[in-house]
Design a protein around this motif. Structure first.
Motif, PDB file in Angstrom:
ATOM      1  N   UNK A   1       4.024   5.823  -5.502  1.00 29.47           N
ATOM      2  CA  UNK A   1       3.955   5.860  -6.963  1.00 29.47           C
ATOM      3  C   UNK A   1       2.893   6.849  -7.443  1.00 29.47           C
ATOM      4  N   UNK A   2       1.721   6.832  -6.815  1.00 26.25           N
ATOM      5  CA  UNK A   2       0.612   7.687  -7.260  1.00 26.25           C
ATOM      6  C   UNK A   2       0.848   9.150  -6.892  1.00 26.25           C
ATOM      7  N   UNK A   3       1.338   9.396  -5.669  1.00 28.53           N
ATOM      8  CA  UNK A   3       1.463  10.776  -5.188  1.00 28.53           C
ATOM      9  C   UNK A   3       2.827  11.400  -5.503  1.00 28.53           C
ATOM     10  N   UNK A   4       3.855  10.577  -5.618  1.00 24.34           N
ATOM     11  CA  UNK A   4       5.168  11.112  -5.960  1.00 24.34           C
ATOM     12  C   UNK A   4       5.660  12.156  -4.987  1.00 24.34           C
ATOM     13  N   UNK A   5       5.378  11.977  -3.705  1.00 24.20           N
ATOM     14  CA  UNK A   5       5.842  12.929  -2.700  1.00 24.20           C
ATOM     15  C   UNK A   5       4.938  14.134  -2.507  1.00 24.20           C
ATOM     16  N   UNK A   6       3.876  14.236  -3.327  1.00 31.11           N
ATOM     17  CA  UNK A   6       2.938  15.370  -3.194  1.00 31.11           C
ATOM     18  C   UNK A   6       1.766  14.991  -2.296  1.00 31.11           C
ATOM     19  N   UNK A   7       1.016  16.004  -1.877  1.00 36.67           N
ATOM     20  CA  UNK A   7      -0.181  15.749  -1.077  1.00 36.67           C
ATOM     21  C   UNK A   7      -1.277  15.220  -1.985  1.00 36.67           C
TER      22      UNK A   7
ATOM     23  N   UNK B   1      -1.678   9.404   3.771  1.00 36.40           N
ATOM     24  CA  UNK B   1      -0.733  10.346   4.386  1.00 36.40           C
ATOM     25  C   UNK B   1       0.063   9.669   5.506  1.00 36.40           C
ATOM     26  N   UNK B   2      -0.585   8.826   6.298  1.00 32.35           N
ATOM     27  CA  UNK B   2       0.136   8.105   7.356  1.00 32.35           C
ATOM     28  C   UNK B   2       1.152   7.147   6.750  1.00 32.35           C
ATOM     29  N   UNK B   3       0.746   6.408   5.720  1.00 32.20           N
ATOM     30  CA  UNK B   3       1.652   5.453   5.072  1.00 32.20           C
ATOM     31  C   UNK B   3       2.857   6.149   4.448  1.00 32.20           C
ATOM     32  N   UNK B   4       2.648   7.346   3.935  1.00 28.07           N
ATOM     33  CA  UNK B   4       3.749   8.062   3.273  1.00 28.07           C
ATOM     34  C   UNK B   4       4.809   8.551   4.258  1.00 28.07           C
ATOM     35  N   UNK B   5       4.447   8.674   5.548  1.00 25.88           N
ATOM     36  CA  UNK B   5       5.378   9.216   6.549  1.00 25.88           C
ATOM     37  C   UNK B   5       5.900   8.167   7.532  1.00 25.88           C
ATOM     38  N   UNK B   6       5.110   7.096   7.774  1.00 26.07           N
ATOM     39  CA  UNK B   6       5.449   6.196   8.876  1.00 26.07           C
ATOM     40  C   UNK B   6       5.334   4.722   8.499  1.00 26.07           C
TER      41      UNK B   6
ATOM     42  N   UNK C   1      -6.894   6.745  -7.995  1.00 21.14           N
ATOM     43  CA  UNK C   1      -5.959   5.743  -8.498  1.00 21.14           C
ATOM     44  C   UNK C   1      -5.450   4.784  -7.422  1.00 21.14           C
ATOM     45  N   UNK C   2      -5.810   4.986  -6.176  1.00 22.36           N
ATOM     46  CA  UNK C   2      -5.300   4.150  -5.080  1.00 22.36           C
ATOM     47  C   UNK C   2      -6.113   2.858  -4.970  1.00 22.36           C
ATOM     48  N   UNK C   3      -5.861   1.935  -5.867  1.00 21.52           N
ATOM     49  CA  UNK C   3      -6.626   0.683  -5.927  1.00 21.52           C
ATOM     50  C   UNK C   3      -6.278  -0.264  -4.772  1.00 21.52           C
ATOM     51  N   UNK C   4      -4.996  -0.385  -4.481  1.00 22.44           N
ATOM     52  CA  UNK C   4      -4.582  -1.288  -3.402  1.00 22.44           C
ATOM     53  C   UNK C   4      -5.131  -0.806  -2.063  1.00 22.44           C
ATOM     54  N   UNK C   5      -5.036   0.493  -1.812  1.00 22.25           N
ATOM     55  CA  UNK C   5      -5.545   1.045  -0.565  1.00 22.25           C
ATOM     56  C   UNK C   5      -7.057   0.862  -0.463  1.00 22.25           C
TER      57      UNK C   5
ATOM     58  N   UNK D   1       0.831  -1.206   0.000  1.00 26.02           N
ATOM     59  CA  UNK D   1       0.000   0.000   0.000  1.00 26.02           C
ATOM     60  C   UNK D   1       0.865   1.256   0.000  1.00 26.02           C
ATOM     61  N   UNK D   2       1.970   1.236   0.746  1.00 21.94           N
ATOM     62  CA  UNK D   2       2.869   2.401   0.792  1.00 21.94           C
ATOM     63  C   UNK D   2       3.516   2.635  -0.577  1.00 21.94           C
ATOM     64  N   UNK D   3       3.906   1.551  -1.230  1.00 24.08           N
ATOM     65  CA  UNK D   3       4.515   1.674  -2.558  1.00 24.08           C
ATOM     66  C   UNK D   3       3.535   2.312  -3.541  1.00 24.08           C
ATOM     67  N   UNK D   4       2.270   1.919  -3.452  1.00 26.74           N
ATOM     68  CA  UNK D   4       1.261   2.507  -4.325  1.00 26.74           C
ATOM     69  C   UNK D   4       1.106   4.006  -4.053  1.00 26.74           C
ATOM     70  N   UNK D   5       1.076   4.379  -2.779  1.00 31.29           N
ATOM     71  CA  UNK D   5       0.929   5.797  -2.419  1.00 31.29           C
ATOM     72  C   UNK D   5       2.110   6.596  -2.961  1.00 31.29           C
TER      73      UNK D   5
END
Length: 514
Positions: free
Chosen positions: A356-362, A478-483, A370-374, A350-354
């Protein structure tokens, strides 16, 4: 003469006592027994009720026995066996369709899929929400959209549903992000102060976050402004959960018990606080953006009702949205984090998908889409841990569901968790966390798609499901992208029914920066 008068008064008193005794016997036993007999004649069985209490004593006995044998701590997702052991026992004894009683309330337990489908397709107002929601749960729901019926409910739905349309919810994503960022900063500080790994009770944080989101989105103010309302609603919820098994005992809610007195006090305080918010909005109405509170004010003004009825309408629906809009979403997010902590492969995926989809952006609406896995993770969480345990209905008139005639006044309980974890429907891994089952959508996840009902069924499906799903995606991404996170050794797995299903001892996670 004096003796004659005394005898007359004694006779009248005796007549009144006898009349009351006959009335209560008819109300408490004969009337419910007639309903039960109508069901028995159709082959529907159930445990034998007792006068006044129904099956409450047996429910307490089975629950007490189960609690003594239960060992909290082991993470077992098939928790319905421990939370409602009496339903498990009776389903084993009487099959998927059986009746039981709590006090004077007659309940029909329905886990037969054909009948569940009939309930989904039933459009008439003759099948509505149980009257005990307004009576027993009145301080929490009143006559708002969760508990109302008929034209009143239709009017409320017409006002509230458009405020949670997908287009409206997409416009709330930035607001959801803004509410989540302070949470992330507080967790970062906590992790840093504890040497790189912080132990956090996340359910408390997520409840405050979700309250902030619903406050901003629907009522034009932050959580800090509505904090007193939320804290009191939470206190009412906890007080009511202490007497869950006592619904239906005539007059119990009027007794001045310590718990009831607390509920009455909180109800008055909540009403006063909400009316203060309404008063401020009425003063500033011309400068405020259109939101749910404004829609409620305009809707009640258009209905032309008196001021007292208008205030009840607004207060009841605000309580419903405050409660349902933050409590259920926060609990769903809590269970999602627990399941991802237990399943690190899915957390990584799920973190990898986030990333890939967000690319470090909010995240924005396109990214969320596009967050199918999540999405699969959330759907599986709602399958294993749906916030509501039952779909509840009442036959407001005598009616037929399939081949079964339901007498007026009989309540129907559809156990969501039983359907969600039925091995015959979901396969051998029904009690396991496997988001992959939703890879091709809900219709392909199980043998019978209408067995998946985390947001209810039919016309009474939750009006806020779009809002809940989008908020869950935003917050979790957002949680997955940071922690990264794992279960704390202190965590003790004990799902508890407190009107919603939540971790009894809190959700403790070990959290560190990605």
């Amino acid at each position: 003469m004096e003796i004659l008068v005394k005898n007359m008064f004694a006779s009248l008193f005796l007549l009144c006592v006898c009349s009351l005794a006959v009335f209560f016997y008819n109300f408490l036993w004969l009337k419910p027994e007639r309903k039960r007999e109508q069901l028995r004649r159709q082959g529907i069985k159930g445990p034998q009720p007792t006068f006044l209490y129904g099956n409450i004593s047996e429910m307490k006995r089975i629950q007490s026995t189960e609690k003594m044998s239960r060992k909290d701590g082991a993470v077992v997702h098939n928790y319905a066996l421990t939370v409602f052991p009496y339903l498990k026992q009776w389903r084993k004894d009487y099959g998927p369709l059986f009746m039981f009683s709590t006090g004077s309330i007659q309940l029909l337990h329905v886990s037969d899929l054909d009948l569940v489908k009939e309930i989904m397709l039933f459009k008439s107002f003759d099948l509505g929400k149980p009257s005990y929601l307004q009576k027993e749960r009145g301080p929490l729901f009143g006559n708002g959209i969760i508990a109302s019926n008929g034209p009143i409910w239709a009017h409320q739905r017409k006002i509230i549903s458009p405020e949670f349309s997908m287009d409206r919810v997409k416009g709330m994503i930035n607001l959801m992000v803004e509410s989540t960022l302070p949470l992330l900063k507080s967790w970062e500080s906590r992790v840093e102060s504890e040497g790189g790994i912080g132990e956090i009770t996340v359910d408390e944080n997520l409840r405050s976050l979700s309250a902030d989101v619903i406050s901003r989105a629907c009522f034009g103010g932050s959580y800090s402004k509505g904090k007193e309302i939320f804290s009191r609603l939470r206190a009412v919820q906890e007080a009511m959960s202490k007497k869950c098994l006592l619904i239906g005992i005539p007059g119990f809610r009027y007794l001045p018990t310590k718990n009831n007195i607390k509920i009455w006090r909180l109800e008055k305080e909540i009403q006063s606080l909400i009316l203060n918010v309404v008063k401020e909005r009425r003063v500033a109405a011309t400068t405020c953006e259109k939101d749910l509170l404004q829609a409620l004010l305009e809707g009640v003004n258009a209905s032309g009702v008196g001021p007292d009825e208008a205030n009840r309408f607004i207060v009841d629906n605000c309580k419903n949205i405050y409660f349902a809009g933050h409590e259920t979403t926060a609990i769903a997010a809590t269970w999602s984090l627990m399941l991802l902590a237990l399943n690190p492969k899915w957390q990584i995926r799920a973190r990898a998908e986030v990333e890939e989809v967000c690319g470090g952006r909010l995240p924005d609406s396109d990214m969320v889409r596009k967050m199918k896995t999540l999405t699969m993770v959330i759907q599986e969480t709602l399958r294993l841990y749906p916030p509501a345990m039952f779909v509840e209905r009442e036959a407001l008139q005598g009616l037929k569901l399939g081949q079964i005639y339901i007498p007026k006044g009989v309540n129907i309980w559809v156990p969501i968790i039983t359907l969600h974890q039925d091995i015959d429907i979901w396969g051998a891994d029904a009690h396991e966390f496997n988001p992959e089952r939703f890879a091709r959508g809900i219709s392909s996840a199980c043998k019978t798609p209408h067995a998946y009902i985390p947001f209810g069924v039919g016309a009474r499906t939750c009006a806020g499901q779009n809002f809940a799903m989008i908020e869950l995606k935003v917050v979790l991404s957002l949680i997955l992208s940071r922690f990264t996170f794992s279960l704390s050794p202190k965590y003790c797995h004990a799902p508890a029914f407190r009107l919603t299903v939540e971790p009894e001892h809190g959700m403790n996670l070990l959290v560190k920066r990605v």
